[in-house]
Design a protein around this motif. Sequence first.
Motif, short mmCIF file in Angstrom:
data_model
loop_
_atom_site.label_atom_id
_atom_site.label_comp_id
_atom_site.label_asym_id
_atom_site.label_seq_id
_atom_site.Cartn_x
_atom_site.Cartn_y
_atom_site.Cartn_z
N UNK A 132 -1.16 8.86 -2.70
CA UNK A 132 -1.07 10.05 -2.36
C UNK A 132 0.42 11.02 -2.65
N UNK A 133 1.33 11.61 -3.43
CA UNK A 133 2.69 11.81 -3.55
C UNK A 133 2.80 12.36 -2.51
N UNK A 190 0.25 5.96 -13.47
CA UNK A 190 0.93 4.27 -12.85
C UNK A 190 0.22 4.27 -11.70
N UNK A 191 -0.35 4.87 -10.55
CA UNK A 191 -0.15 4.49 -9.39
C UNK A 191 -1.95 5.71 -9.29
N UNK A 200 -3.75 -0.09 -5.94
CA UNK A 200 -4.46 -0.26 -4.85
C UNK A 200 -3.14 0.58 -3.81
N UNK A 201 -1.85 0.88 -4.54
CA UNK A 201 -0.97 1.27 -3.57
C UNK A 201 -1.85 3.29 -3.08
N UNK A 202 -1.46 3.75 -2.08
CA UNK A 202 -2.73 4.98 -1.54
C UNK A 202 -1.33 5.74 -1.12
N UNK A 203 0.23 5.74 -1.17
CA UNK A 203 0.96 6.08 -0.91
C UNK A 203 2.36 5.92 -1.69
N UNK A 204 3.07 7.03 -1.93
CA UNK A 204 4.39 7.22 -3.00
C UNK A 204 4.81 8.10 -1.80
N UNK A 248 1.44 -1.37 0.72
CA UNK A 248 0.08 -0.02 -0.23
C UNK A 248 0.82 1.53 -0.09
N UNK A 249 1.86 1.23 0.36
CA UNK A 249 2.83 2.20 0.38
C UNK A 249 4.26 2.28 -0.30
N UNK A 250 4.58 3.22 -1.49
CA UNK A 250 6.15 2.57 -2.17
C UNK A 250 7.14 3.69 -1.74
N UNK A 251 7.84 3.51 -1.39
CA UNK A 251 8.93 4.82 -1.59
C UNK A 251 10.82 4.40 -2.32
N UNK A 252 10.45 5.79 -3.11
CA UNK A 252 11.66 5.19 -3.85
C UNK A 252 11.97 7.07 -4.40
N UNK A 253 13.70 6.38 -4.72
CA UNK A 253 14.65 7.80 -5.19
C UNK A 253 13.46 8.48 -6.86
#
Length: 470
Positions: A247-248, A242-243, A220-224, A191-196
């Motif tokens: 919410x970025x 893409x997502x 389905x990812x809610x937070x980027x 549900x959460x993605x962290x990336x540079x």
Amino acid sequence: PPSADLALAVYAVWRAGAVIVVADKGLGVRGMGRALRSARVDHVVATAEGLAAAKAMRLRPPGLRISAGAPYKLLGASLSLADLARAGRDHLDALPEPSGDDECAVVFTSGATGPAKGVVYRHRQLRAQVALIKATYQLTDEDRIVAAFAPFALYGPALGIGSAVPDMDVTAPGTLTAVKLAEAVAAIDGTVVFASPAALRNVLATAEALPVDHRKALSRVRLLMSAGAPVPSALLHRLSGVMPAAQPHTPYGMTEVLPVTDISLAQVDEAGPGDGVCVGRPLPGVDVQVSPLSPLGVADGELTAAPGVLGEIAVHAAHVKDHYDSLWALEQASSRGDGWHRTGDVGHLDDAGRLWVEGRLVHVVATASGVVTPVGVEQRVESLAGVGQAAAVGVGPVGTAQVVVVVVAPGERGPLASLALADAVRQACDVAIAAVLVRDSLPVDIRHQSKIDRQALSRWAAGVLAGAKP
């Protein structure tokens, strides 16, 4: 490398009351060896490749070499994690819980502006950091995090949520594809993605190849979250394709204190363009002020929270690092009284209390007419058609330095920009530009592949302008 074994080893070391020393491949082999030797490690836990690397780096710890796989006696490892697991099951209750004042970790800065520095944390500082992250992003037991930056995946167990690292080379963020990200999200119902930013650019570039089921997983990812370098709002807007439900957010911080501020994409749009990157308001419990710059670019003024004052950013919070490891002079130089940490970044606070980051203190250009910070100049240049990236650097003595802009612009042969491009760059900027140079790419840090090495570019530009062969 990132794995269940890594998380197991980290939390087992903490439970035993010892200190972890984390030096990742993003430092490069030489940098990693320098870092590990400076920390004077007692024991090494590694894969076969890691044990071989430790041997090649002439790392000679006085204690054990523990293998993550089978024991590799030729590499000096007589024990494995499995051996220790079998031997230690009956002794857990006898271990005292580490106290909040116990040291727990030595982690290293990226080395983007000099040799990587060891940063020491105590358990209470790490607990304060975890609590702030959990509250800021409203993380619950229902969340799962996919982290394309390996150290961030280690927060999962501390937050009480599942975590995964995509199938990628974590030292090369550009190797993260949309398919690999979707596979990791699908594997744990992320549900959460962290990336540079560098990783997200490649996700966007490879998104057309996504199968339907992969698109469903990413929907389905809610937070980027993205950090490590300035994150262009245009990139985050395009990633909504893409997502779409994500919410970025772009947290701001550094190895010594993270997070400091946070801002959503909607808040970035609300702030609009400005001089630098808007990173939002300080988080609860975090105080941010600046030390005004002198005409020579020295941060020697008294700390202030007055709006519009350009200076070095200083932070006070419960989760600021304890001290630099074995770097007494740096610790003294980077500290202000009563626990304030000098970040080495420069910027200003606006009338709404938002922080704007304008670059690194070491990258400020002290010209005859005043100091120039790089990020605002670069943003204006990158808005020009045909310019992919830009970097503003100084050439010449402090106090009379000249601003030189280096761009990546397809179609330009370089190293000198065409007259048309040079004129466009000068018209876009509100500072005097001595020269506009062209390169195929800009040097960046290994860990995030997003932080521009402006000092290297400054040396290169000085050589070109002095007539050296490009």
